[in-house]
Design a protein around this motif. Structure first.
Motif, short mmCIF file in Angstrom:
data_model
loop_
_atom_site.label_atom_id
_atom_site.label_comp_id
_atom_site.label_asym_id
_atom_site.label_seq_id
_atom_site.Cartn_x
_atom_site.Cartn_y
_atom_site.Cartn_z
N ALA A 49 0.83 -1.21 0.00
CA ALA A 49 0.00 0.00 0.00
C ALA A 49 0.86 1.26 0.00
O ALA A 49 0.48 2.29 -0.57
CB ALA A 49 -0.93 -0.01 1.21
N ALA A 50 2.02 1.17 0.63
CA ALA A 50 2.93 2.33 0.69
C ALA A 50 3.47 2.68 -0.69
O ALA A 50 3.97 3.79 -0.91
CB ALA A 50 4.08 2.05 1.65
N LEU A 51 3.38 1.74 -1.63
CA LEU A 51 3.86 1.98 -2.99
C LEU A 51 2.83 2.68 -3.86
O LEU A 51 3.13 3.02 -5.01
CB LEU A 51 4.28 0.66 -3.64
N GLY A 52 1.60 2.87 -3.35
CA GLY A 52 0.59 3.59 -4.10
C GLY A 52 -0.65 2.76 -4.38
O GLY A 52 -0.65 1.54 -4.26
N GLU A 53 -1.73 3.45 -4.77
CA GLU A 53 -3.02 2.79 -5.01
C GLU A 53 -2.95 1.76 -6.12
O GLU A 53 -3.50 0.66 -6.01
CB GLU A 53 -4.09 3.84 -5.37
N GLN A 79 -0.34 0.09 -7.21
CA GLN A 79 0.46 -1.06 -6.80
C GLN A 79 -0.35 -1.96 -5.85
O GLN A 79 -0.31 -3.19 -5.94
CB GLN A 79 1.72 -0.58 -6.09
N LEU A 80 -1.09 -1.33 -4.94
CA LEU A 80 -1.93 -2.09 -4.03
C LEU A 80 -2.99 -2.87 -4.79
O LEU A 80 -3.25 -4.04 -4.50
CB LEU A 80 -2.60 -1.14 -3.02
N ALA A 81 -3.61 -2.23 -5.78
CA ALA A 81 -4.64 -2.91 -6.57
C ALA A 81 -4.05 -4.08 -7.36
O ALA A 81 -4.65 -5.15 -7.45
CB ALA A 81 -5.31 -1.91 -7.52
N ALA A 82 -2.85 -3.89 -7.93
CA ALA A 82 -2.20 -4.97 -8.68
C ALA A 82 -1.89 -6.15 -7.78
O ALA A 82 -2.11 -7.31 -8.14
CB ALA A 82 -0.92 -4.45 -9.34
N ASN A 83 -1.38 -5.86 -6.58
CA ASN A 83 -1.09 -6.94 -5.63
C ASN A 83 -2.36 -7.64 -5.18
O ASN A 83 -2.36 -8.86 -4.94
CB ASN A 83 -0.33 -6.39 -4.42
N LEU A 104 14.19 -5.84 1.51
CA LEU A 104 14.09 -6.18 0.08
C LEU A 104 13.11 -5.25 -0.62
O LEU A 104 13.32 -4.88 -1.79
CB LEU A 104 13.66 -7.64 -0.09
N GLY A 105 12.03 -4.87 0.09
CA GLY A 105 11.08 -3.93 -0.49
C GLY A 105 11.72 -2.56 -0.74
O GLY A 105 11.46 -1.93 -1.77
N GLN A 106 12.54 -2.12 0.20
CA GLN A 106 13.23 -0.84 0.01
C GLN A 106 14.22 -0.91 -1.15
O GLN A 106 14.39 0.05 -1.91
CB GLN A 106 13.97 -0.45 1.29
N ALA A 107 14.88 -2.06 -1.28
CA ALA A 107 15.92 -2.19 -2.29
C ALA A 107 15.35 -2.46 -3.69
O ALA A 107 15.86 -1.93 -4.69
CB ALA A 107 16.89 -3.30 -1.90
N PHE A 108 14.30 -3.27 -3.77
CA PHE A 108 13.82 -3.72 -5.08
C PHE A 108 12.33 -3.45 -5.31
O PHE A 108 11.76 -3.96 -6.27
CB PHE A 108 14.08 -5.23 -5.24
N GLY A 109 11.70 -2.69 -4.42
CA GLY A 109 10.29 -2.36 -4.61
C GLY A 109 9.41 -3.58 -4.49
O GLY A 109 9.63 -4.46 -3.66
N ASN A 110 8.40 -3.66 -5.35
CA ASN A 110 7.43 -4.74 -5.26
C ASN A 110 8.05 -6.11 -5.58
O ASN A 110 7.60 -7.13 -5.07
CB ASN A 110 6.25 -4.48 -6.20
N HIS A 111 9.08 -6.13 -6.39
CA HIS A 111 9.79 -7.38 -6.64
C HIS A 111 10.36 -7.93 -5.33
O HIS A 111 10.32 -9.13 -5.06
CB HIS A 111 10.92 -7.16 -7.65
N GLY A 112 10.90 -7.04 -4.51
CA GLY A 112 11.46 -7.45 -3.22
C GLY A 112 10.40 -8.00 -2.28
O GLY A 112 10.65 -8.97 -1.56
N LEU A 113 9.21 -7.38 -2.30
CA LEU A 113 8.13 -7.86 -1.44
C LEU A 113 7.71 -9.28 -1.82
O LEU A 113 7.54 -10.14 -0.96
CB LEU A 113 6.92 -6.92 -1.53
#
Length: 438
Positions: free
Chosen positions: A250-254, A256-260, A391-400
């Protein structure tokens, strides 16, 4: 025997992610990414509470299967009534505490204003189903413990089939939108509970009816409380992991949250698909432990583990090939479709990385080794929290998504490490050579 139990329950559990797919498709066709996110956050918060009480199903399955292995028919009925009374009390408390629970959950998730408003609307309605939804856990756990997976399939089909039809009717045709999806769930849980209680109770034999002193036996209640507490801690840990994943997304934006949210439906399909085999393990392992029959125990583990990985591999392959078509069906928002396609391989991989964890959960629930499930969760969870953060900080959603796959694999491996020792401790008579664990 494995597939005689697993196949009906695989079909039954697939109705749950199918419902999630339908609900997401209904809300997704409203053309508002905030509503998709609100459904995702609301469903996640609801699942936190209800997964915490999933012990009502798990403990009932393990205890009923062991009583069946001992051919103790009076205790079987006593187990059912203890669990049903517990579900009624807990369900009422959840409804009373729901305003505080919803408020605290939305603060923790920290969604945007529009997403938060949608989630609150959904939760305020759906929480009304708490007492009957928890009773449905007990009914399902009991019939699974008895090996009546066909009846389990029937009851799940009634609940989720009704829910799917009503979600489409209320959400789209009547124009109720997200509130309509929530009301569909409440009504379907009530219908399913009435059908389940009628079938189970009418099948009880009068000669095996337990006295109230038997139902309220202090030692049995203490064991149930201990077992339920351990499973609840394990389940809360599991749900916290998914909540943490959703919160960081959710911190990555609406968008990104919807895609996840779309992709988590892919994971749920895989998870409930594997749950059918895990339930076969629960029932067969529970009977073997109750009868103190180690060969049946070992055979159940070998067969269900093999087929779990076979089915997981097929599931991963299918989503890699057809996943984009599924995404297209679930949302009309082009940006959400594009983002979901990027991370689809990570979601497809969760079937394989989670296969062993689902299998070991089934074994440990059937054997009622709840303390080990709790302990392994408390060991693995902190590593996931840290991995997802960094990993989320380093690689974004790929890291998550990478962290989520590591978490799933780690749970299975840690439980597998404990398995040989617990097997030796549980069975008082064994023939070590030919029956040792592979």
């Amino acid at each position: 025997m494995v597939f005689a139990i697993a196949l009906p329950m695989t079909l039954a559990f697939l109705t749950t992610p199918l419902l999630g797919l339908v609900d997401t498709a209904v809300v997704g066709r409203l053309g508002d990414a905030a509503l998709i996110g609100g459904l995702a956050v609301g469903a996640m918060l609801f699942d936190i509470v209800f997964t915490a009480f999933n012990f009502l199903r798990s403990s009932t399955t393990g205890l009923a299967a062991q009583a069946m292995g001992r051919e103790d028919w009076v205790e079987q009925q006593a187990i059912f009534w203890r669990a049903l009374i517990t579900s009624a009390v807990v369900g009422a408390l959840v409804v009373v505490a729901s305003p505080v629970l919803i408020w605290a959950g939305l603060i923790f998730m920290s969604p945007g204003e529009n997403v938060g408003a949608a989630a609150q609307t959904y939760l305020a309605i759906r929480v009304l189903s708490a007492p009957v939804a928890l009773a449905n856990y007990v009914v399902l756990g009991f019939v699974l413990g008895q090996g009546r997976s066909g009846l389990g399939l029937l009851l799940q089909t009634v609940i989720y089939g009704t829910n799917i039809v009503l979600s489409i009717l209320f959400g789209l045709y009547l124009g109720w939108g997200l509130p309509g999806v929530a009301w569909a769930t409440v009504i379907s849980e009530i219908i399913g509970c009435a059908a389940g209680l009628l079938i189970v109770i009418s099948g009880f034999r009068a000669v095996a009816r337990p006295a109230w002193s038997k139902i309220l036996d202090a030692a049995a209640l203490k064991r149930l409380l201990s077992l339920n507490t351990d499973i609840m801690i394990r389940s809360l840990g599991l749900m916290f992991a998914f909540v943490w994943f959703t919160r960081l997304g959710a911190a990555l934006g609406e968008l990104q949250l919807a895609a996840n949210a779309i992709l988590m439906n892919v994971f749920m399909v895989a998870s409930y698909y594997l749950d059918g085999l895990a339930n076969a393990a629960e029932q067969i392992v529970g009977r073997a432990v109750g009868a103190n029959h180690r060969p049946a125990f070992i055979r159940a583990i070998k067969l269900t583990t093999l087929w779990s990985f076979v089915c997981a591999g097929v599931t991963t392959l299918l989503f890699l090939v057809f996943g984009d078509r599924v995404i297209t069906m679930l949302t009309t928002v082009p940006e959400v479709r594009e983002l979901a396609s990027v991370y689809l391989p990570w979601a497809a991989l969760t079937a394989l990385t989670g296969a062993l964890a689902f299998e070991m959960d089934g074994v440990f629930i059937g054997a009622t080794w709840s303390r080990d499930m709790r302990n392994m969760m408390l060991i693995v969870l902190p590593f996931f929290v840290l991995a997802a953060h960094f990993l989320g900080q380093a690689f974004g959603n790929h890291g998550l998504w990478a962290a989520l796959n590591i978490f799933l694999a780690g749970r299975g491996v840690f439980l597998m490490i404990v398995l040989p020792r617990r097997t030796r401790e549980t069975f008082v008579a064994c023939h070590a050579g030919s029956e040792r664990l592979a």
